[in-house]
Structures are given as C-alpha cells and as structure tokens.
Design a protein around this motif. Structure first.
Motif, PDB file in Angstrom:
ATOM      1  N   PHE A  48       0.830  -1.217   0.000  1.00 27.43           N
ATOM      2  CA  PHE A  48       0.000   0.000   0.000  1.00 27.43           C
ATOM      3  C   PHE A  48       0.861   1.263   0.000  1.00 27.43           C
ATOM      4  CE2 PHE A  48      -2.147   3.303   2.525  1.00 27.43           C
ATOM      5  CZ  PHE A  48      -3.218   3.551   1.686  1.00 27.43           C
ATOM      6  N   VAL A  49       1.821   1.339   0.943  1.00 32.02           N
ATOM      7  CA  VAL A  49       2.603   2.580   1.043  1.00 32.02           C
ATOM      8  C   VAL A  49       3.516   2.793  -0.155  1.00 32.02           C
ATOM      9  CG1 VAL A  49       2.521   2.701   3.556  1.00 32.02           C
ATOM     10  CG2 VAL A  49       4.434   1.543   2.453  1.00 32.02           C
ATOM     11  N   THR A  50       3.982   1.709  -0.785  1.00 29.95           N
ATOM     12  CA  THR A  50       4.861   1.908  -1.946  1.00 29.95           C
ATOM     13  C   THR A  50       4.052   2.194  -3.210  1.00 29.95           C
ATOM     14  OG1 THR A  50       4.963  -0.487  -2.164  1.00 29.95           O
ATOM     15  CG2 THR A  50       6.836   0.604  -1.118  1.00 29.95           C
ATOM     16  N   ALA A  51       2.923   1.535  -3.357  1.00 28.22           N
ATOM     17  CA  ALA A  51       2.117   1.720  -4.563  1.00 28.22           C
ATOM     18  C   ALA A  51       1.500   3.112  -4.599  1.00 28.22           C
ATOM     19  CB  ALA A  51       1.026   0.651  -4.643  1.00 28.22           C
ATOM     20  N   THR A  52       1.111   3.628  -3.422  1.00 28.21           N
ATOM     21  CA  THR A  52       0.478   4.951  -3.395  1.00 28.21           C
ATOM     22  C   THR A  52       1.506   6.057  -3.349  1.00 28.21           C
ATOM     23  OG1 THR A  52       0.326   4.774  -1.010  1.00 28.21           O
ATOM     24  CG2 THR A  52      -1.635   4.139  -2.269  1.00 28.21           C
ATOM     25  N   GLY A  53       2.794   5.692  -3.310  1.00 30.01           N
ATOM     26  CA  GLY A  53       3.831   6.699  -3.320  1.00 30.01           C
ATOM     27  C   GLY A  53       3.983   7.454  -2.016  1.00 30.01           C
ATOM     28  N   ARG A  54       3.457   6.916  -0.916  1.00 30.24           N
ATOM     29  CA  ARG A  54       3.605   7.586   0.376  1.00 30.24           C
ATOM     30  C   ARG A  54       5.054   7.551   0.879  1.00 30.24           C
ATOM     31  NH1 ARG A  54      -1.657   8.342   3.062  1.00 30.24           N
ATOM     32  NH2 ARG A  54      -3.073   7.851   1.370  1.00 30.24           N
ATOM     33  N   SER A  56       8.956   7.138  -0.686  1.00 31.31           N
ATOM     34  CA  SER A  56       9.591   7.147  -2.002  1.00 31.31           C
ATOM     35  C   SER A  56      10.418   5.871  -2.188  1.00 31.31           C
ATOM     36  CB  SER A  56      10.481   8.377  -2.151  1.00 31.31           C
ATOM     37  OG  SER A  56      11.178   8.606  -0.956  1.00 31.31           O
ATOM     38  N   SER A  62       9.244  -1.256  -3.656  1.00 33.86           N
ATOM     39  CA  SER A  62       8.071  -2.133  -3.537  1.00 33.86           C
ATOM     40  C   SER A  62       8.530  -3.594  -3.398  1.00 33.86           C
ATOM     41  CB  SER A  62       7.181  -1.981  -4.762  1.00 33.86           C
ATOM     42  OG  SER A  62       7.834  -2.578  -5.862  1.00 33.86           O
TER      43      SER A  62
END
Lengths: 281, 244
Positions: A48-54, A56, A62
């Motif tokens: 979630f955090v890598t796909a949404t770019g939260r 870097s 990812s």
C-alpha cells in the motif's frame, strides 16, 4: 485373585487420548492461519505505502522490486556464490565452535577440578561482547576467511558450552544411582546415562548458537568481504540500492530460519521421547 | 543367609539415621522395615544397596562384605526412575548384560507378567505412575537379583493401583522366590507382604521389635490375625510416642 487384577489393568496400556484426525487437522489450519495473519498484514501495508507513493522508492522499494532484484541475482548466477559462501562460513564456524564447546563443556561438566580451572576464565570471556574481538581477529588473521570463521566460532561457542555444562550438571542423580546399583563403570555411566540425559540441553545450546552464528556472519561480512550476503548489504548501502539491502535481509531470514528448522527436525527425531505436552498439546 | 546387617550405624547431623541396627534375611524371605519418618528405614536400604558408603558396621550379602553396589542386588525405588529416552522394553533390558536377543525375550516375558504386554514400545512420557512402577519392577527382576531391595515402592500410588502391585509382587515371589527387603510406612502393606517385620523407632532409629507373620500367602487383607498384629504394631509405635 491376584492374577485377575493384573489382567484387568492391562487395558490401561492401550488408552489413548489423542483427538480424532479431523479435529486435529482443523486445529492445525487455524494455527497456520493465525501465524500468517501478521505477515500478510505487513505485506499489504508495504504494498500500500509503496504503490500509493507515500514512501519514495529510493527509501523503500516495492516488494516486487525486491523480488526482481533477487531474481536478477539468481538469473545471472551471482546469488548462489554469495549465498554459498555465507552458508559455508556459518557452518564451518558453527561446527568449530560447537566441537570446542562440547569437548570443553564435557570436561568441565565431568571433572570438578577442570571446572575450577576453566570455568571462571570462560565466564569472564563470556562477558566480553563478542563483536569486540573483531579488530583483534582482523589484526591477527587479516580480513580473509580465518578471521570471519573465528568470529562465528566464538559466537557459537558460548551458548553451546553453557548448555552442555548445565545439561551435564543437571542430570538427575537418581538416574545415575540406577546405573550405579547395576554396577556400571564410570565410562558406562557417562555414555549410557549422562550423555543421553544431557542431549536436550545440548540441542537448546546448538539452536541458540546457530542463531548467533547468523548474527555474527553479518558482522564478519560487513567488516570486509568480497562475497557473501553481508557484502551485498554493503554494496546496497554504497550504491543506494535499498532493494538489494532488503533482498539480502530477506535472504538472511530465509536461510536462517531454514537451518534452524533443519536442526529442529533432527532434534525432534533424536529427542522424540521428550515430554512436550506442557508446551505443545 | 542372603543378607546380614551387623550393628549398622549412620547418623546425620539432624539426628536422623540409624544406630546399631542388626538383622538378617534368609533365602526367599520377605523382610519389612517399618517405622516413622526419620527412623532411618531408607538409610538402611541405601547402605545395603551400596549407594552410601559413610557408615559404621558391616553389611554381608551372599557371604561378601560389601564395599559399594553388590552384583546380586536389585533395587526398586520409590520413584520409577526410568530412562525417558528409552522405550519400556529398552528400560527393562538396560542393565542386563549378554545376548540382546535373550534379554529381549526375558523382558517381554516379564512385561507380560507385570501386565504390560503391548506397551513394549511406549516411551516413559506415555506411562501412568502405576505403569511406570511396573516397568521398574520388571527391570529389577530382570537382572535376577539374589536380593531385591524395595524403598517404599508403592507409596506414591493410589490405593487401588497399590493393591494391584502388591498382588503382583506376591506372584513374582511365588515364581522367583527372591529374597526381598521392603521399606514401607504402610503397616497393612507390610502385614500383607512380609514374613517378618522389623520395627524401627527413635531418632536415630534402632530396632524396637520384630514381628513374625506365619500366615500363608495370599493373605486376607481383613483377617483377624493381621488385625491383631496391626494392633500390636500400633501399640509399639504408640509407646514410643509417649516416651518422646
């Protein structure tokens, strides 16, 4: 009258309280599901955090990128070299440390005098953080294999030694008396009673020792190596490649767990007589 | 005479132990040692077994003055003391020497006799207390001891299992005729099993009195003879209590 009672009691031998197979497998499924819960949640959070770019990607890549990196190493063949040398170091170091620990631990466990001579010294050495040996070993042996293997051997030695000694000292005196009454020689008492009785303790030491072995191989490879999983960590740091770092960490986790599982397998086989019902059920 | 204990003394710092104890056991006899706790019953047994060497007096087994464990002696302890890493069968053959095949045959036969046929391959963790003690009896008998020592062998078991195992011992004695010294604090047990009962009293313990039980076995646990004998024993113990 007497005979009848004895016969009656025979049925005791066949009573078995194991639950039915279906119940057992059901319970196993729930147990596995429970233990997978947290890893799956963490993985989902990571995606979630890598796909949404939260976060870097140069800080946390990812999961897919990590897998691709590992795959890349596997495909061009370098992975096996790195993995192989690390496993080799851990095994040789652990082997040397374990052998020394068993020999010295047995002597100290069996002979009061040896305990007086060796134990205070070993206890003193134990309180030195093992990583403090690193500079000395490099000075003595250079940054080649000997210094790395020595460091791992030192790390593995202490838990195995301590467990071997306590295993031997804690053998039930009552069991030894059975051997004495039967006229066992000193050697027979050791081989047939004391050694088997202290085996569980030895395995406990071996497992925690091997855990330390994996810890120390990282330290050894960080301090200077041209190959190995620890070396990949250094490369990852120097070339700002978090995917390589995380990939190496995951590989460490996998092989570490795998070796522990292998020992556990051997342990369960060798010690199948052990009464684990209190812990397991 | 299989066993002769001559003026055995072993006194601990807290005055537990035994003083000047002498008794003997003839071939095939069952001798009971009873007394209150602290009267040194188990101390006597441990010295006969050769496990304690720090004593005064002589212990003669089959003509040899002992100095350590004697090869003719077998012991059944209060706890079964089985080796948990061995199966039931291996536990029984553990102390035996010689041909393993013959030993296994013997062990199987004995396990059947103690009511555990079919349990040969179980581990100790799978046994109940009574079963474990049966294995321990089989192990002691397997070595064909000339003198069997039993240290409160049934005291940790429930009343029913206890009676079963007492009957089991009667069977074994009938077959093997092994001379036995049994320590117990259970007067009924001593009356049911023994040819002679040696009553220890005091601290350190001394031989207070000896009772001979002539009744043939198996005995009726509720017989009047045993009841009157029990009364006498209780009285003897009572006297001591008043004296102290």
């Amino acid at each position: 009258m007497a005979k009848k009672m004895v016969e009656l009691s025979q049925s005791i031998a066949y009573e078995d309280e194991t639950p039915t197979k279906k119940k057992k497998s059901n319970r196993k499924v729930t147990q596995i599901a429970l233990s997978l819960l947290l890893p799956v949640l963490l993985l989902a959070l990571w995606i979630f955090v890598t796909a949404t770019g939260r976060v870097s990607s140069y800080q946390l890549p990812s999961p897919l990128a990590v897998i691709e990196t590992i795959q890349g190493l596997a495909v061009d063949g370098t992975l096996w070299g790195h993995l192989g040398i690390t496993v080799y170091r851990v095994f040789v170091g652990s082997f040397i440390g374990t052998v020394l620990a068993v020999v010295l631990g047995s002597i100290v466990g069996f002979y009061r005098k040896a305990e007086r001579i060796f134990d205070p010294m070993i206890q003193a050495f134990k309180s030195i953080p093992s990583l403090a040996w690193v500079p000395l070993f490099i000075l003595w042996m250079g940054i080649g294999e000997p210094s790395k293997i020595s460091l791992i051997a030192v790390g593995v030695f202490f838990p195995v030694y301590l467990n071997v000694v306590s295993g031997i000292l804690n053998v039930d005196r009552k069991l030894i008396e059975v051997g004495k009454v039967a006229g066992f020689s000193h050697y027979e008492l050791v081989r047939r009673i004391i050694l088997p009785a202290s085996l569980p303790s030895f395995f406990t030491g071996l497992r925690s020792g091997l855990g330390l072995g994996w810890m120390f191989v990282v330290a050894a490879e960080l301090m200077g190596a041209s190959k190995g999983l620890g070396y990949l960590l250094v490369i990852g740091q120097n070339s700002s490649a978090p995917d390589l770092i995380i990939g190496s960490i995951i590989l460490f986790a996998i092989v570490g767990k795998l070796t522990d599982w292998l020992i556990k397998l051997v342990e369960d086989r060798v010690l199948k007589w052990r009464d684990n019902s209190v812990i397991g059920g | 005479m299989v066993l002769e204990v001559k003026r055995l003394s072993r006194i601990f710092d807290n005055q537990n132990g035994v003083k000047n104890v002498s008794f003997y056991a003839n071939e095939g006899e069952t001798i009971g040692l009873i007394g209150k706790s602290g009267s040194g019953k188990s101390t006597i047994l441990r010295t006969i077994a050769g496990l304690d060497k720090d004593y005064n007096g002589d212990i003669v087994i089959a003509g040899d003055k002992i100095n350590g464990p004697h090869p003719e002696v077998g012991v059944v302890f209060q706890e079964a003391r089985l080796f948990p890493w061995l199966t039931v069968l291996e536990n029984v053959t553990f102390t035996l020497k010689g041909d393993p095949k013959g030993n296994n045959e013997l062990a199987k036969k004995l396990l059947k006799q103690v009511g555990l046929s079919g349990a040969e391959n179980l581990y100790v963790k799978e046994l109940s207390g009574g079963m474990a003690q049966r294995v321990s009896i089989a192990r002691a008998v397997a070595a064909k001891p000339g003198l069997l020592l039993m240290d409160e062998p049934f005291s940790a078991l429930d009343a029913f299992t206890k009676m079963q195992l007492q009957d089991l011992m009667l069977d074994i004695w009938q077959e093997e005729k092994v001379t036995t010294v049994i320590v117990t604090h259970d007067i009924d047990e001593a009356l049911y099993l023994c040819d002679r009962i040696i009553l220890l009293s005091g601290k350190p313990g001394e031989v207070e009195r000896e009772f001979v039980i002539d009744e043939p076995r198996p005995r009726d646990r509720a017989s009047e003879e045993l009841a009157s004998m029990k009364k006498k024993i209780l009285q003897t113990l009572q006297i001591e209590a008043v004296r102290v």
